[in-house]
Structures are given as C-alpha cells and as structure tokens.
Scaffold this active site. Sequence first.
Site, PDB file in Angstrom:
ATOM      1  N   GLY A 137       0.855  -1.180   0.000  1.00 54.74           N
ATOM      2  CA  GLY A 137       0.000   0.000   0.000  1.00 54.74           C
ATOM      3  C   GLY A 137       0.893   1.232   0.000  1.00 54.74           C
ATOM      4  CB  SER A 138       2.840   2.882   2.688  1.00 59.99           C
ATOM      5  OG  SER A 138       1.696   3.272   3.418  1.00 59.99           O
ATOM      6  CG  ASP A 244       3.486  15.029  -7.278  1.00 59.68           C
ATOM      7  OD1 ASP A 244       3.527  14.473  -6.168  1.00 59.68           O
ATOM      8  OD2 ASP A 244       4.500  15.224  -7.984  1.00 59.68           O
ATOM      9  NE  ARG A 272     -28.756  22.965  23.257  1.00 53.74           N
ATOM     10  CZ  ARG A 272     -29.782  22.304  23.766  1.00 53.74           C
ATOM     11  NH1 ARG A 272     -31.007  22.566  23.383  1.00 53.74           N
ATOM     12  NH2 ARG A 272     -29.570  21.357  24.660  1.00 53.74           N
ATOM     13  CD  GLU A 367      -5.936  10.241  -4.271  1.00 51.34           C
ATOM     14  OE1 GLU A 367      -5.208  11.145  -4.727  1.00 51.34           O
ATOM     15  OE2 GLU A 367      -7.172  10.186  -4.427  1.00 51.34           O
TER      16      GLU A 367
HETATM   17  N1  COS Z   1       7.145  12.667  -9.370  1.00 49.65           N
HETATM   18  C1  COS Z   1       8.065  12.151 -10.229  1.00 49.65           C
HETATM   19  N2  COS Z   1       9.006  11.245  -9.831  1.00 49.65           N
HETATM   20  C2  COS Z   1       8.992  10.868  -8.526  1.00 49.65           C
HETATM   21  C3  COS Z   1       8.055  11.369  -7.595  1.00 49.65           C
HETATM   22  C4  COS Z   1       7.115  12.319  -8.063  1.00 49.65           C
HETATM   23  N3  COS Z   1       6.195  12.826  -7.240  1.00 49.65           N
HETATM   24  N4  COS Z   1       8.287  10.791  -6.393  1.00 49.65           N
HETATM   25  C5  COS Z   1       9.327   9.976  -6.549  1.00 49.65           C
HETATM   26  N5  COS Z   1       9.762  10.004  -7.850  1.00 49.65           N
HETATM   27  C6  COS Z   1      10.897   9.286  -8.433  1.00 49.65           C
HETATM   28  C7  COS Z   1      12.170   9.540  -7.629  1.00 49.65           C
HETATM   29  O1  COS Z   1      12.825  10.706  -8.089  1.00 49.65           O
HETATM   30  C8  COS Z   1      12.951   8.288  -7.929  1.00 49.65           C
HETATM   31  O2  COS Z   1      13.504   8.406  -9.230  1.00 49.65           O
HETATM   32  P1  COS Z   1      14.889   7.663  -9.677  1.00 49.65           P
HETATM   33  O3  COS Z   1      14.601   6.199  -9.641  1.00 49.65           O
HETATM   34  O4  COS Z   1      15.130   8.162 -11.056  1.00 49.65           O
HETATM   35  O5  COS Z   1      15.928   8.090  -8.681  1.00 49.65           O
HETATM   36  C9  COS Z   1      11.901   7.210  -7.983  1.00 49.65           C
HETATM   37  O6  COS Z   1      10.669   7.886  -8.319  1.00 49.65           O
HETATM   38  C10 COS Z   1      11.729   6.472  -6.676  1.00 49.65           C
HETATM   39  O7  COS Z   1      11.410   7.401  -5.666  1.00 49.65           O
HETATM   40  P2  COS Z   1      11.638   7.118  -4.120  1.00 49.65           P
HETATM   41  O8  COS Z   1      13.042   6.648  -3.913  1.00 49.65           O
HETATM   42  O9  COS Z   1      11.185   8.301  -3.354  1.00 49.65           O
HETATM   43  O10 COS Z   1      10.649   5.874  -3.891  1.00 49.65           O
HETATM   44  P3  COS Z   1      10.283   5.038  -2.581  1.00 49.65           P
HETATM   45  O11 COS Z   1      10.149   3.626  -2.956  1.00 49.65           O
HETATM   46  O12 COS Z   1      11.180   5.393  -1.443  1.00 49.65           O
HETATM   47  O13 COS Z   1       8.755   5.497  -2.267  1.00 49.65           O
HETATM   48  C11 COS Z   1       6.941   6.827  -1.436  1.00 49.65           C
HETATM   49  C12 COS Z   1       8.336   6.750  -2.036  1.00 49.65           C
HETATM   50  C13 COS Z   1       6.809   6.172  -0.055  1.00 49.65           C
HETATM   51  C14 COS Z   1       6.711   8.322  -1.288  1.00 49.65           C
HETATM   52  C15 COS Z   1       5.894   6.211  -2.434  1.00 49.65           C
HETATM   53  O14 COS Z   1       6.005   4.819  -2.465  1.00 49.65           O
HETATM   54  C16 COS Z   1       4.462   6.595  -2.056  1.00 49.65           C
HETATM   55  O15 COS Z   1       3.982   7.681  -2.413  1.00 49.65           O
HETATM   56  N6  COS Z   1       3.732   5.683  -1.362  1.00 49.65           N
HETATM   57  C17 COS Z   1       2.311   5.902  -1.086  1.00 49.65           C
HETATM   58  C18 COS Z   1       1.507   5.397  -2.216  1.00 49.65           C
HETATM   59  C19 COS Z   1       0.090   5.817  -2.196  1.00 49.65           C
HETATM   60  O16 COS Z   1      -0.217   6.993  -2.197  1.00 49.65           O
HETATM   61  N7  COS Z   1      -0.798   4.823  -2.212  1.00 49.65           N
HETATM   62  C20 COS Z   1      -2.191   5.063  -2.324  1.00 49.65           C
HETATM   63  C21 COS Z   1      -2.644   4.637  -3.659  1.00 49.65           C
HETATM   64  S1  COS Z   1      -3.979   5.529  -4.288  1.00 49.65           S
HETATM   65  S2  COS Z   1      -5.431   5.206  -3.070  1.00 49.65           S
END
Ligand code: COS
Length: 390
Positions: A137-138, A244, A272, A367
């Site tokens: 999920g996360s 985003d 009230r 999200e």
């Molecule tokens: N836009 C563009 N690129 C992005 C980005 C963004 N917002 N966020 C991260 N990236 C890129 C990073 O720059 C990195 O790129 P490189 O591989 O070229 O270096 C790559 O993606 C991986 O990023 P990161 O290292 O931050 O990834 P992590 O695995 O550490 O995960 C989180 C980051 C925890 C922030 C992500 O997994 C997340 O958002 N999890 C929650 C998911 C979510 O919202 N789930 C609900 C689903 S919808 S109900």
Amino acid sequence: MSDKSYLDWPFFEDRHRQLQAELERWISGNVTAHHGDADSACRDFVTRLGKAGWLRYAVGGKDCGGQFDAIDTRAICLLRETLARHDGLADFAFAMQGLGSGALTLHGSPEQKQRYLTKVAAGEAIAAFALSEPGSGSDVAAMECTARVDGDDYVLDGDKTWISNGGIADFYVVFARTGEAPGSRGLSAFVVGADMPGFEVAERIEVIAPHPLARLRFTACRVPRSAMIGVPGQGFKVAMQTLDIFRTSVAAAALGFARRALDEALSRATKRKMFNQTLADFQITQMKLAQMATAIDSSALLTYRAAWLRDQGQTITREAAMAKMTATESAQQVIDAAVQIWGGLGVVSGHPVEKLYREIRALRIYEGATEVQQLIIARQTLAAYSQSER
Ligand code: COS
C-alpha cells in the site's frame, strides 16, 4: 453561508471565481439527497457531472474533451472543495474520474486519449486507478502484480485492492511489474477494460462512508502492447505524478468537509440556548470556533499554494504532501469539534456532522497516508539541508 473571501487570494484568476459561482448554482438544483446504493448514486453523479460539463475539468486536452489543454489544478481543487461541502459522494464521483484517467492525461498516446478521455469527460465511461495491493500500500515499489510480454501482448497477473470505483468502472489504470529494473524502476502502467478476459472483481469492500470499492484480480489477463501508458519501467513515476495532482485535490476535499463542519457548528452555536445565553456566547465555544476557522485558512493556504505552483509548471511533491497532511488532519479536528458543538444530535445517523465524521476518516489514509506525506516532507527537507551544507 460559507466564507468565500479566500477566492480573492492571488492564487486565483477571474475564471476560477466564475467557475466556483457557477458550480454553486448548479449544485443547488442538482445535488440533492440520494437514495439507494452507493454504486447507483455514483453512476448517476458521473452522468450528471458529465452532462453539465464539470468532468471536462477532470481531464487535460481540448481535443479529447478537456476544458483546457492541460489540467488546471486550481479548478480541480475548487470543484472538489465545493462539491465536498455539499455532498461527499458527488465529490468522490468527480475526483475518481480525474484520478482514474490522470495517467492518460499526463502520458497517454493520442489514440488512448481519444478513446478514453473523451468518454471520461462526457461522463460516459467510469475510470479507476489501480495501484495498491494486499502486500504493498504505502510501499509502492514492493508491488507484486506482474505484466509479462507474450508476443504482441502483455499478460497481467496479481491482485489489486482498495480500488475506488472497483466494480463499477469501465476501465482501470493498472500498475504492474514489468521488470526492467528492480524496485520502483521496474513498473509500468496499463489501461485495462473491465471487459477483458482474465479480469474480475474478486471482492466488494464496505467502508464507513459508503462508496464503490473493491479488490480486483488479474489472472492471465491479456492486453495488447498498445495498452501501456508511457514507456516501460516508468510506471512508478507516472503514478507519483498523478498523485501529486490528486493528493492536492484530496486536501481540497478535506477543506470542503471542514468548511461545511464550521458552517454547521456556527449555525448550532448561535441558536442553541443554555444557561441564559447561546453556545456562541461561551468563551469555551469561541476558542473552538477560532481554532476551526484558523485550521481552515491554514489548510486552504497550503492547498491553493500547491495547486497554483503546479499550474505555474513546478513540481509540487513536497507542497502536495504538506497540503494533504495538513488539510486532512485538521479537517478531522474541525469536524470532531462540530460534532461536540452539536452534542447528542451530532452523532445521530444521517445528521450532516455525523456524515462528515465518517466521510473524513479515509482521507487521512488513501492516496498516501499522513505518515507517507511526513516521509516525503522530511526527505525533501533533509535533502535541501544537505544541499545547502555543501
Ligand atoms: N514525481 C516524479 N518522480 C517521482 C516522484 C514524483 N512525485 N516521487 C518519486 N519520484 C521518483 C524519484 O525521483 C525516484 O527516481 P529515480 O529512480 O530516477 O531516482 C523514484 O521515483 C523512486 O522514488 P523514491 O526513492 O522516493 O521511492 P520510494 O520507494 O522510497 O517510495 C513513497 C516513495 C513512499 C513516497 C511512495 O512509495 C508513495 O507515495 N507511497 C504511497 C503510495 C500511495 O499513495 N498509495 C495510495 C494509492 S492511491 S489510493
């Protein structure tokens, strides 16, 4: 009457103020109490939002049904805030059309955009975003759902869960591991029709504020290579760019719920009577009202800053995270205070503040839970510090 003074903030242009006023007029005649199940109410909202032209704001590209060539983040946020103030399900129906088609707006081929976005904008096709899995999920990069090449096709296998619009969507934007590299660099995005063999809705999920939600299963589900959105291995970034935008809009929805809660609290507190005065005459109530009003303005400032920055062409990962975290967490507090001001009536099933109390909870989770937003903000703050120290 909700506070509208924020519309004069420099984040907005005249077209945003007009949009908000027109939507408010439309809502007064079109968003009335809905009966029956959440599936049919949601389908009905999509049809009506589509016919009235509001869904044109959920997609980008004038040649495929969009109001503008690119997504106008402030317009999406204003729409969500205003709809949420009146009806959680109306907001949900609008928001999921955008989230479910966002990857196509950002990275779809001209053919994909023509085929899907025009229908999404008209309210003739329901979209869904399928990212989460039972085991990821996360941690999106831990995704296990796979898509392997077989001739001219990709073959998808695996489960997706917590999928909003699951069960009623006409198509799903599905993220799966294609294996170009380990972790986040080996994922890709696909558009999958609900009628594809090998796709099934494995389980419907009931939640405290009813809306269509399901676990999906893909079993040797074959889609043509042309179903890929963007390029192989870029699925993680496609998902994050979509989030985003829509995390910012979740903040806007929370803001709409919080404004409604403050309106309800003001109405109760000024009417009230107890101990020969109104509730609003008590300093203890005034303290609550002051905290509620300030929490709302702080959330609005962060939300519309993020939306405005994105509309200026900037990357807003940090700002969207701040907006979502602050607006959802403080809306929970604002709504709780409104329930307290309404007393026993505030917990009666169907009362507006009771409904808000149930509606807001999931926004702190979906999200990207608050803890994920904190991780994003802390990482970026630390990275900026390290850079400044060099
Ligand atoms: N836009 C563009 N690129 C992005 C980005 C963004 N917002 N966020 C991260 N990236 C890129 C990073 O720059 C990195 O790129 P490189 O591989 O070229 O270096 C790559 O993606 C991986 O990023 P990161 O290292 O931050 O990834 P992590 O695995 O550490 O995960 C989180 C980051 C925890 C922030 C992500 O997994 C997340 O958002 N999890 C929650 C998911 C979510 O919202 N789930 C609900 C689903 S919808 S109900």
